[in-house]
Design an enzyme around this catalytic site. Structure first.
Site, PDB file in Angstrom:
ATOM      1  CG  HIS A  20      -0.092   7.736  -5.203  1.00  0.00           C
ATOM      2  ND1 HIS A  20       1.474   6.881  -5.407  1.00  0.00           N
ATOM      3  CD2 HIS A  20      -0.769   6.668  -4.804  1.00  0.00           C
ATOM      4  CE1 HIS A  20       1.192   5.745  -4.945  1.00  0.00           C
ATOM      5  NE2 HIS A  20      -0.248   5.579  -4.543  1.00  0.00           N
ATOM      6  CE  LYS A  44       1.829  -2.031   0.701  1.00  0.00           C
ATOM      7  NZ  LYS A  44       0.942  -1.162   0.188  1.00  0.00           N
ATOM      8  NE  ARG A  93      -4.372   1.254  -8.527  1.00  0.00           N
ATOM      9  CZ  ARG A  93      -3.492   0.473  -8.208  1.00  0.00           C
ATOM     10  NH1 ARG A  93      -2.228   0.342  -8.413  1.00  0.00           N
ATOM     11  NH2 ARG A  93      -3.985  -0.353  -6.766  1.00  0.00           N
ATOM     12  CB  SER A 131       4.528   1.989  -4.889  1.00  0.00           C
ATOM     13  OG  SER A 131       3.777   3.109  -4.724  1.00  0.00           O
TER      14      SER A 131
HETATM   15  N1  COA Z   1      -1.544   5.505  -8.441  1.00  0.00           N
HETATM   16  C1  COA Z   1      -0.876   4.558  -8.483  1.00  0.00           C
HETATM   17  N2  COA Z   1      -0.713   3.656  -7.523  1.00  0.00           N
HETATM   18  C2  COA Z   1      -1.963   3.488  -6.850  1.00  0.00           C
HETATM   19  C3  COA Z   1      -2.909   4.497  -6.655  1.00  0.00           C
HETATM   20  C4  COA Z   1      -2.692   5.519  -7.811  1.00  0.00           C
HETATM   21  N3  COA Z   1      -3.850   6.389  -7.903  1.00  0.00           N
HETATM   22  N4  COA Z   1      -3.751   4.189  -5.757  1.00  0.00           N
HETATM   23  C5  COA Z   1      -3.281   2.879  -4.970  1.00  0.00           C
HETATM   24  N5  COA Z   1      -2.113   2.647  -5.803  1.00  0.00           N
HETATM   25  C6  COA Z   1      -1.288   1.593  -5.325  1.00  0.00           C
HETATM   26  C7  COA Z   1      -0.108   2.020  -4.445  1.00  0.00           C
HETATM   27  O1  COA Z   1       0.842   2.325  -5.096  1.00  0.00           O
HETATM   28  C8  COA Z   1       0.186   0.679  -3.585  1.00  0.00           C
HETATM   29  O2  COA Z   1       0.805  -0.074  -4.435  1.00  0.00           O
HETATM   30  P1  COA Z   1       1.911  -1.183  -3.757  1.00  0.00           P
HETATM   31  O3  COA Z   1       1.019  -2.131  -3.035  1.00  0.00           O
HETATM   32  O4  COA Z   1       2.581  -1.781  -5.070  1.00  0.00           O
HETATM   33  O5  COA Z   1       2.701  -0.394  -2.845  1.00  0.00           O
HETATM   34  C9  COA Z   1      -1.099  -0.130  -3.596  1.00  0.00           C
HETATM   35  O6  COA Z   1      -1.928   0.490  -4.752  1.00  0.00           O
HETATM   36  C10 COA Z   1      -2.017   0.129  -2.424  1.00  0.00           C
HETATM   37  O7  COA Z   1      -2.208   1.426  -2.481  1.00  0.00           O
HETATM   38  P2  COA Z   1      -2.278   2.411  -0.942  1.00  0.00           P
HETATM   39  O8  COA Z   1      -3.067   3.451  -1.501  1.00  0.00           O
HETATM   40  O9  COA Z   1      -0.863   2.717  -0.622  1.00  0.00           O
HETATM   41  O10 COA Z   1      -2.734   1.617  -0.080  1.00  0.00           O
HETATM   42  P3  COA Z   1      -2.441   0.534   0.962  1.00  0.00           P
HETATM   43  O11 COA Z   1      -3.324  -0.514   0.962  1.00  0.00           O
HETATM   44  O12 COA Z   1      -1.121   0.252   1.035  1.00  0.00           O
HETATM   45  O13 COA Z   1      -2.870   1.616   2.350  1.00  0.00           O
HETATM   46  C11 COA Z   1      -4.111   2.509   3.942  1.00  0.00           C
HETATM   47  C12 COA Z   1      -4.176   1.793   2.645  1.00  0.00           C
HETATM   48  C13 COA Z   1      -2.879   3.085   4.543  1.00  0.00           C
HETATM   49  C14 COA Z   1      -5.211   3.658   3.760  1.00  0.00           C
HETATM   50  C15 COA Z   1      -5.159   1.541   4.868  1.00  0.00           C
HETATM   51  O14 COA Z   1      -4.190   0.444   5.190  1.00  0.00           O
HETATM   52  C16 COA Z   1      -5.370   2.226   6.197  1.00  0.00           C
HETATM   53  O15 COA Z   1      -6.058   2.987   6.445  1.00  0.00           O
HETATM   54  N6  COA Z   1      -4.226   1.849   7.150  1.00  0.00           N
HETATM   55  C17 COA Z   1      -4.545   2.355   8.305  1.00  0.00           C
HETATM   56  C18 COA Z   1      -5.093   1.483   9.283  1.00  0.00           C
HETATM   57  C19 COA Z   1      -6.621   1.370   9.476  1.00  0.00           C
HETATM   58  O16 COA Z   1      -7.391   2.384   9.672  1.00  0.00           O
HETATM   59  N7  COA Z   1      -6.958   0.145   9.285  1.00  0.00           N
HETATM   60  C20 COA Z   1      -8.569   0.173   8.974  1.00  0.00           C
HETATM   61  C21 COA Z   1      -9.057   0.296   7.560  1.00  0.00           C
HETATM   62  S1  COA Z   1      -9.965  -1.090   7.059  1.00  0.00           S
END
Ligand code: COA
Length: 165
Positions: A20, A44, A93, A131
């Site tokens: 990140h 989540k 990634r 994560s």
């Molecule tokens: N390095 C390391 N890990 C990474 C990474 C990076 N560069 N990029 C992503 N990841 C990993 C994260 O650690 C996470 O791992 P985990 O599942 O083991 O916890 C996973 O990839 C998911 O990443 P994250 O960036 O946290 O995405 P998410 O799917 O949890 O969240 C949001 C995405 C919050 C941006 C999205 O759900 C959102 O916009 N939510 C708000 C509601 C909304 O607007 N919804 C409509 C959108 S369609």
């Protein structure tokens, strides 16, 4: 009037990893300011509280300028509009990230066409980190220092010792 470009970097950050941080470092080169925003998602299952995540982010990015740490609930595009942002940053990634990210970017674009999603690719050495995998390694007593900063490593070790990881 001076124009400032502002991007939101949303995610769970449960906890923040070096992957990140690599994405964030690339984002601050492209935008005047970046808001790294912890998304509050009750669906989540999370390990760190929102405050802990924000605190760990702050401690982990002290050397990076022009970054604000925040959290939000609801739609990312609504939060981005409220902040006056013109872009959403997402890290890509691997090919496996692509389909989900593409769908999310297109949904966000149809909700708000003024905000662009910008995909940034972290260094190859961070491509496999997530994560969840970092938490699993820490829980089973493995070394996580290659994947997370010192404050996050300490937090994970303390949580593991207390049996709460
Ligand atoms: N390095 C390391 N890990 C990474 C990474 C990076 N560069 N990029 C992503 N990841 C990993 C994260 O650690 C996470 O791992 P985990 O599942 O083991 O916890 C996973 O990839 C998911 O990443 P994250 O960036 O946290 O995405 P998410 O799917 O949890 O969240 C949001 C995405 C919050 C941006 C999205 O759900 C959102 O916009 N939510 C708000 C509601 C909304 O607007 N919804 C409509 C959108 S369609």
């Amino acid at each position: 009037m001076e124009f400032l470009s502002l991007a939101i970097y949303p995610g769970s950050f449960d906890p923040i990893t070096k992957g990140h941080i690599d994405v964030l470092k690339k984002a601050v080169k492209l935008f005047d300011k970046v808001v790294i925003a912890v998304a509050i998602n009750y669906d989540k299952k999370s390990f760190c509280s929102i405050d802990e995540r924000k605190e760990l982010i702050k401690k982990s990015i002290q050397d990076i300028k022009n970054v604000e740490v925040d959290s939000f609930e609801g739609l990312t595009v609504d939060y981005a509009k409220e902040k006056g942002a013109n872009a959403i940053i997402r890290g890509l990634r691997a090919v496996s990230d692509f389909e989900y990210e593409m769908q999310m970017a297109q949904m966000n674009s149809s909700l708000c066409s003024d905000i662009e999603t910008v995909f940034l690719i972290p260094k190859t050495k961070y491509n496999f980190i997530s994560s969840s995998t970092v938490k699993e390694v820490a829980k089973l007593g493995g070394s996580v220092e290659k994947f997370v900063t010192e404050p996050v490593k300490r937090f994970l070790e303390e949580s593991s010792n207390r049996g709460v990881l």
